[in-house]
Design an enzyme around this catalytic site. Structure first.
Site, PDB file in Angstrom:
ATOM      1  N   ASP A 298     -42.145 148.378  45.568  1.00  0.00           N
ATOM      2  CA  ASP A 298     -43.396 148.965  46.125  1.00  0.00           C
ATOM      3  C   ASP A 298     -44.554 148.152  45.015  1.00  0.00           C
ATOM      4  O   ASP A 298     -44.697 148.016  44.393  1.00  0.00           O
ATOM      5  CB  ASP A 298     -43.502 150.477  45.791  1.00  0.00           C
ATOM      6  CG  ASP A 298     -44.781 150.947  46.800  1.00  0.00           C
ATOM      7  OD1 ASP A 298     -44.479 150.664  48.365  1.00  0.00           O
ATOM      8  OD2 ASP A 298     -45.354 151.790  46.494  1.00  0.00           O
ATOM      9  N   GLU A 345     -42.043 144.838  49.124  1.00  0.00           N
ATOM     10  CA  GLU A 345     -43.881 145.434  49.664  1.00  0.00           C
ATOM     11  C   GLU A 345     -44.406 144.769  49.519  1.00  0.00           C
ATOM     12  O   GLU A 345     -45.337 144.459  47.982  1.00  0.00           O
ATOM     13  CB  GLU A 345     -44.363 147.182  49.286  1.00  0.00           C
ATOM     14  CG  GLU A 345     -44.893 147.569  50.651  1.00  0.00           C
ATOM     15  CD  GLU A 345     -46.025 147.194  49.467  1.00  0.00           C
ATOM     16  OE1 GLU A 345     -47.145 147.033  50.151  1.00  0.00           O
ATOM     17  OE2 GLU A 345     -46.679 147.633  48.529  1.00  0.00           O
ATOM     18  N   ASP A 398     -45.383 155.689  54.957  1.00  0.00           N
ATOM     19  CA  ASP A 398     -46.567 155.789  55.362  1.00  0.00           C
ATOM     20  C   ASP A 398     -47.378 155.357  56.346  1.00  0.00           C
ATOM     21  O   ASP A 398     -48.493 155.469  56.518  1.00  0.00           O
ATOM     22  CB  ASP A 398     -47.203 154.705  53.671  1.00  0.00           C
ATOM     23  CG  ASP A 398     -47.006 155.066  52.703  1.00  0.00           C
ATOM     24  OD1 ASP A 398     -46.932 156.083  52.581  1.00  0.00           O
ATOM     25  OD2 ASP A 398     -47.060 154.325  51.784  1.00  0.00           O
TER      26      ASP A 398
END
Length: 496
Positions: A298, A345, A398
């Site tokens: 992330d 990500e 998300d």
């Protein structure tokens, strides 16, 4: 590391079906693995596994530890089968819901049962499991000792942030810590017991997944929570002052149309990390890959350069870019791990520097059709333009669900989407799934919500909001044979 063309489903552990108000590592996890196998899927992706708290919105990205497992995921049925709970202990709590996690009551319920199980375990000095437990404690002592002490102190000091504890504990005075270890010995042992149970159940579940051809995709947030055993126990790894208070925190700078974000996580002292041969990071990766086969990094941007905001500043605009560890870090991790099974990500920060770092190691980046401009020819988030070294998602933890996204999409974008995909808007979730699966992306991922065609009510997380997140659950009925068959057929047609 080069991945084979494959596909899978995202579903966080808390969202699994089960009798006690939250998903766990028991029958619901095995039923989902059976569903994945029936659908010919090879990947199961989920959020970080650490202990969460209502004080931080129950977010798995604000955990008390990057090494420990979340106690609410422990399967109580297994504890009863092992003789640590009675059948009556398995009665569902009144607060249990099949469709959402009611964290406050469920956490209290789970803790009461775990303490009962520990008391029975601890009362038998000759139990068969004792040697296995002690071996686990010894093998995991580098993180487990500090975590168990931290979480015990957390209760001792009424849940306060550790930077507000007595100074000698904040600064880790050895004598003060030893005194607390003696005072809290039983509480510390209880928390170690919970982590041992979690680990045993996790390994059993991972073995079941492997036997069914399913690999586990975990999540590595680059930053850890300030309110964590990680920062308290390893202050040299972070930018803290002489009193172990953060000097800089993480976030992102203002962009046209927004004010930036101040996340508040302490940033790393990469010079110290480098001087220590990235020892803390090597331990973190070792623990992670004891649990998963692949990891999504992330905020990959932070390894290239990161936005550091003075801790006393409220505005993200007060920050500045600082150099991350870059290739030196990943070269060292490759030396240590042997290979780098990472997805990254890279949404929102796709500049030349981060693309160069990503591509140097053949890390697949993320592509999400909800970010597409459907009316712009060749837009990078349209599935027909995904590069091979990417992971195509129908939606993520998300974003909104596909159906929720479709309902909010403007008329012009809707028309362009239908034109691009040859869709009529009926069954839009399967149109998007088919498009992502048919793309060149080496990995295709969807969510359980999208497979079920659910709308925004089933959204898992809305960034920037503090309530109502991380609650959605699937029922056993959701693991529908017809859905598994349809996904299998799409997978077969697209050679995944």
């Amino acid at each position: 590391m080069r991945f084979e063309r494959q596909s899978g489903v995202f579903l966080h552990l808390t969202s699994l079906p089960g009798p006690h108000g939250v998903g766990d590592l028991g029958a619901g996890a095995r039923e989902f693995i059976d569903f994945l196998a029936a659908a010919d899927q090879s990947l199961w992706q989920f959020c970080p596994l650490g202990p969460t708290s209502g004080a931080h919105g129950n977010s798995p990205y604000q955990a008390y530890s990057a090494f420990a497992g979340n106690p609410i995921l422990v399967d109580l049925r297994d504890l009863a089968d092992r003789g640590y709970l009675d059948e009556g202990d398995l009665d569902p709590p009144d607060a249990a819901s099949r469709h959402e996690v009611r964290y406050d009551r469920i956490t209290e319920f789970k803790e009461s049962k775990l303490r009962s199980a520990y008391e029975r375990f601890d009362a038998d000095p000759n139990g068969d499991d004792r040697d296995v437990f002690e071996a686990f404690c010894a093998a995991q002592s580098e993180w487990l000792d500090d975590y168990a002490l931290f979480i015990s102190l957390k209760a001792e000091f009424d849940g306060r942030l550790w930077t507000e504890w007595p100074e000698e504990i904040v600064t880790r005075d050895p004598d003060a810590l030893e005194d607390r270890r003696e005072q809290l010995a039983d509480e510390i042992r209880y928390h170690k017991f919970v982590q041992w149970v979690f680990d045993e159940q996790w390994q059993a579940m991972a073995d079941y997944a492997a036997d069914h051809g399913v690999k586990l995709v975990g999540d590595l947030p680059i930053y850890v929570a300030l309110d964590s055993a990680d920062v308290w126990s390893a202050p040299d790894v972070f930018r803290l002052d002489e009193n172990n208070q953060p000097t800089e925190v993480a976030g992102v700078p203002p962009n046209p149309g927004d004010d930036g974000q101040r996340w508040g996580n302490p940033v790393y002292d990469w010079d110290t990390c480098r001087d220590n041969d990235f020892a803390w990071w090597r331990r973190r990766f070792d623990r992670l890959f004891e649990q998963v086969d692949i990891a999504r990094i992330d905020h990959f941007k932070g390894f290239d350069e990161f936005w550091a905001i003075p801790a006393e500043a409220d505005s993200p605009a007060a920050g500045q870019w600082r150099e991350g560890p870059g290739r030196e870090f990943f070269d060292r991790m490759r030396d240590h791990l042997g290979e780098l099974p990472f997805l990254v990500e890279d949404l929102g920060f796709l500049d030349e520097r981060i693309a160069s770092l990503r591509d140097h190691y053949d890390f697949p980046g993320m592509r999400v059709p909800q970010y597409a401009d459907w009316c712009e020819q060749g837009h990078m988030y349209q599935p027909m333009h995904y590069p091979e070294q990417s992971v195509g998602y129908t939606s993520t933890h998300d974003t909104d669900t596909v159906v929720g996204y479709w309902r909010e999409l403007g008329d012009r974008q809707r028309d362009c989407l239908k034109h691009n995909l040859g869709a009529d808007g009926e069954g839009i979730e399967w149109d998007i799934i088919e498009a992502v699966w048919n793309s060149n992306a080496v990995i295709a991922m969807t969510t359980m919500q999208d497979l079920l065609g659910l709308d925004s009510e089933a959204r898992f997380n809305t960034p920037g909001t503090a309530t109502g997140n991380w609650r959605w659950r699937v029922t056993t009925d959701g693991f529908d044979d017809d859905i598994a068959t349809e996904l299998m057929l799409v997978t077969d047609r697209t050679i995944r």
